[in-house]
Design an enzyme around this catalytic site. Sequence first.
Site, PDB file in Angstrom:
ATOM      1  N   HIS A  35       0.699  -1.162   0.178  1.00 30.97           N
ATOM      2  CA  HIS A  35      -0.229   0.145   0.122  1.00 30.97           C
ATOM      3  C   HIS A  35       0.873   0.709  -0.514  1.00 30.97           C
ATOM      4  CE1 HIS A  35      -3.603  -2.767   2.207  1.00 30.97           C
ATOM      5  NE2 HIS A  35      -3.780  -2.454   0.750  1.00 30.97           N
ATOM      6  N   LYS A  80     -14.919  -7.829   4.384  1.00 34.30           N
ATOM      7  CA  LYS A  80     -13.458  -8.863   5.199  1.00 34.30           C
ATOM      8  C   LYS A  80     -14.234  -8.492   7.144  1.00 34.30           C
ATOM      9  CE  LYS A  80     -10.540  -7.754   1.212  1.00 34.30           C
ATOM     10  NZ  LYS A  80      -9.750  -6.395   1.141  1.00 34.30           N
ATOM     11  N   SER A  91      -2.873  -7.950   3.361  1.00 34.83           N
ATOM     12  CA  SER A  91      -2.941  -7.202   4.991  1.00 34.83           C
ATOM     13  C   SER A  91      -3.614  -9.095   5.180  1.00 34.83           C
ATOM     14  CB  SER A  91      -3.913  -6.456   5.177  1.00 34.83           C
ATOM     15  OG  SER A  91      -3.784  -5.166   4.614  1.00 34.83           O
TER      16      SER A  91
HETATM   17  O1  PNS Z   1      -8.837  -2.669   0.944  1.00 36.51           O
HETATM   18  P1  PNS Z   1      -9.718  -3.418   0.211  1.00 36.51           P
HETATM   19  O2  PNS Z   1     -10.475  -4.018   1.083  1.00 36.51           O
HETATM   20  O3  PNS Z   1      -9.701  -4.050  -0.812  1.00 36.51           O
HETATM   21  O4  PNS Z   1     -11.135  -2.403   0.280  1.00 36.51           O
HETATM   22  C1  PNS Z   1     -12.570  -2.300  -0.488  1.00 36.51           C
HETATM   23  C2  PNS Z   1     -12.636  -1.357  -0.737  1.00 36.51           C
HETATM   24  C3  PNS Z   1     -13.108  -0.552   0.782  1.00 36.51           C
HETATM   25  C4  PNS Z   1     -12.423  -0.026  -1.436  1.00 36.51           C
HETATM   26  C5  PNS Z   1     -14.759  -1.307  -1.669  1.00 36.51           C
HETATM   27  O5  PNS Z   1     -14.806  -2.244  -0.489  1.00 36.51           O
HETATM   28  C6  PNS Z   1     -15.103  -0.401  -1.015  1.00 36.51           C
HETATM   29  O6  PNS Z   1     -15.007   0.848  -1.503  1.00 36.51           O
HETATM   30  N1  PNS Z   1     -16.394   0.186   0.673  1.00 36.51           N
HETATM   31  C7  PNS Z   1     -16.929   0.787   0.559  1.00 36.51           C
HETATM   32  C8  PNS Z   1     -18.327   0.139   0.225  1.00 36.51           C
HETATM   33  C9  PNS Z   1     -18.966   0.691  -1.400  1.00 36.51           C
HETATM   34  O7  PNS Z   1     -18.803   1.567  -1.972  1.00 36.51           O
HETATM   35  N2  PNS Z   1     -19.339  -0.526  -2.014  1.00 36.51           N
HETATM   36  C10 PNS Z   1     -19.376  -0.083  -3.828  1.00 36.51           C
HETATM   37  C11 PNS Z   1     -17.979  -0.407  -4.706  1.00 36.51           C
HETATM   38  S1  PNS Z   1     -17.687  -2.186  -3.996  1.00 36.51           S
END
Ligand code: PNS
Length: 159
Positions: free
Chosen positions: A17, A41, A128
């Site tokens: 990251h 997660k 992670s």
């Molecule tokens: O580090 P990650 O877990 O791959 O990040 C994923 C993240 C947090 C960016 C994604 O799950 C997210 O945008 N979550 C917020 C909810 C959302 O907007 N969902 C719709 C698009 S996937």
Amino acid sequence: MKKAIYPGSFDPITNGHLDIIKRAQNLFTEVHVAVIHNPEKKAIFSMRERIDLIKECFAGQENIFVEGFEGLLVDYAAQKNIFTIIRGLRLVSDFDYEFQMALINRKLSPKLDTVFLMTDEKYSYLSSSLVKQIASNGGNVQEFISANVLDFLQEKAKK
Ligand code: PNS
């Protein structure tokens, strides 16, 4: 003035990251790191802990902003008035999920575009989840995370 959002769960932030954020710093005048809950997660670090660890990594760097958000990424982007999202790509296996996420986000907010940055190949296997798995089984994760994250992880393991 070109700003971008780098969203993720960052549980915890890894050297992969950090590599993406440094690359983004070369392309954008401001990088807003958004710690967002990923419902798929289970986090071991609290939102506050994750934010503080990232802030420590970039202490004194004025073009990096770190905050937490609960909700949809598109709503966070609209609230910040920033419509460029950065995501890191490691292996081809990331692509399906990232492609789907980029397209659904653009469907929800047509102004939103996702820019993909390739991590340094030495981090292509890093995540992670793997860091947590190795650390919780007593393995050495020193080369995968920054010193402040390692200290914190070790302190947490003692409790
Ligand atoms: O580090 P990650 O877990 O791959 O990040 C994923 C993240 C947090 C960016 C994604 O799950 C997210 O945008 N979550 C917020 C909810 C959302 O907007 N969902 C719709 C698009 S996937």
